[in-house]
Design an enzyme around this catalytic site. Sequence first.
Site, PDB file in Angstrom:
ATOM      1  CG  ASN A   1     -44.509  17.048  31.554  1.00  0.00           C
ATOM      2  OD1 ASN A   1     -43.390  16.892  32.054  1.00  0.00           O
ATOM      3  ND2 ASN A   1     -44.696  17.545  30.346  1.00  0.00           N
TER       4      ASN A   1
ATOM      5  NE  ARG B   1     -42.322  14.873  28.277  1.00  0.00           N
ATOM      6  CZ  ARG B   1     -41.680  15.997  28.055  1.00  0.00           C
ATOM      7  NH1 ARG B   1     -41.858  17.036  28.830  1.00  0.00           N
ATOM      8  NH2 ARG B   1     -40.861  16.095  27.050  1.00  0.00           N
TER       9      ARG B   1
ATOM     10  CG  HIS C   1     -39.950  16.441  20.981  1.00  0.00           C
ATOM     11  ND1 HIS C   1     -39.139  17.233  20.188  1.00  0.00           N
ATOM     12  CD2 HIS C   1     -40.236  17.170  22.074  1.00  0.00           C
ATOM     13  CE1 HIS C   1     -38.927  18.382  20.780  1.00  0.00           C
ATOM     14  NE2 HIS C   1     -39.585  18.373  21.939  1.00  0.00           N
TER      15      HIS C   1
ATOM     16  NE  ARG D   1     -33.290  22.625  24.431  1.00  0.00           N
ATOM     17  CZ  ARG D   1     -34.354  21.845  24.360  1.00  0.00           C
ATOM     18  NH1 ARG D   1     -34.482  20.958  23.392  1.00  0.00           N
ATOM     19  NH2 ARG D   1     -35.303  21.935  25.255  1.00  0.00           N
TER      20      ARG D   1
ATOM     21  CD  GLU E   1     -45.635  15.902  23.830  1.00  0.00           C
ATOM     22  OE1 GLU E   1     -44.469  15.581  24.046  1.00  0.00           O
ATOM     23  OE2 GLU E   1     -46.020  17.084  23.803  1.00  0.00           O
TER      24      GLU E   1
END
Length: 397
Positions: free
Chosen positions: A7, A91, A180, A241, A384
């Site tokens: 990743n 990823r 996600h 965010r 993940e």
Amino acid sequence: MNVLVINCGSSSLKYQLINMNDESVLAKGLVERIGIAGSVLKHEKAGMEKKVFEQPLKDHKDAINLVLKTLVDPACGAVKSLEEIQAIGHRVVHGGEKFANSVLIDEKVIEAMKECIDLAPLHNPPNIIGIEACKELLPNVPMVAVFDTAFHQTMSEVAYIYPLPYELYQELGVRRYGFHGTSHKYVAERVEALTGKDMKDLKIITCHLGNGASVTAIKDGKSVDTSMGLTPLEGLVMGTRCGDIDPAIVTFLMNKKNLNVSEIDNLMNKKSGVLGISGVSSDFRDIEGAAGEGNKRAQLALDKFAYTVRKYIGSYAAAMGGVDVIVFTAGLGENSASARKTICEGLEFLGISIDDNKNNTRGKEAEISKDGSAVKAFVIPTNEEVMIARDTLELSK
Ligand code: ADP
């Protein structure tokens, strides 16, 4: 068969080497500060203490080279030779409309990924750089790309279209994509194992609550809506965010504060969310601590966060015509009993009832709803990496 999961971020790289016979993690680690002073690799082999290697790494190729060297190191490595790494899973953040599933990487796939760069200018380039570096270093090892957006490609046009001129969708791909996806899919699959029911017979709302946070509505085993949009900025209040705001705030602030495009982008992505409201931190542990000591803005940030998640759960129950299971995952979702409790408060009318004793859990799979609660609630740690490794195994056979 061993699969290496990679990743790549802009200046970081996470990896896991997974033995697919039993899905055990042989080694994992993190490279930070790639291309800047103070590059460092933190490596963990199963059953051994963490090792830290500091050495200059000018780019991702250097970083991957060091990871590979470490994986075969007789002292702290996990395999004897690189031949024991049979496939690599990457990823990739944005697959646009081009990728609804994971894919075996070839030149055409890399080209298609490059065409998605406009949609994720910060994330896709390092993902592609990581792929190209691995290709150079291990040219004969099959590689698979697993996209954060892929699981949400089942959203209907009604769910994904923005009420903007339709031509912008046609010309530029301006629509909702969601992120996600690998995590939402993983926990939904675990719901099948935990309830003994087929996903196709369940309406599931999965709450991935980490630094980045999103909620997904899953019906008939498919993502029907999710809170992130064209970019990961839409939706929930997050660490830094802002999530959903009145879009007119953008031009209002640009005018009033004389901000340019990158300054307003930075404000909404890096200075907002619970950090912006609390002024304390983007880390929920710090904010929970400050709220406990009476900091009102920290409390407001936590309340706003929970209120937003609650509203999304309510709206997704409406979108699916009901809900059977709610899942909490990622850093905050897995670890904060108080966040889960506050989110679910007031949702009794939907049939959601949290058991305080069962909710007093962290970091492991657990049902947290009361016995007899019409809607079941679970904590399910996400994974993940194992999802990426499974797809990699499947596609590289
Ligand atoms: P990401 O992968 O998006 O960076 P994570 O899933 O690792 O995020 O989640 C990070 C967030 O989870 C941080 O805000 C952190 O404060 C929060 N978190 C982790 N452990 C706890 C805990 N014990 N209590 C409250 N929040 C926690």
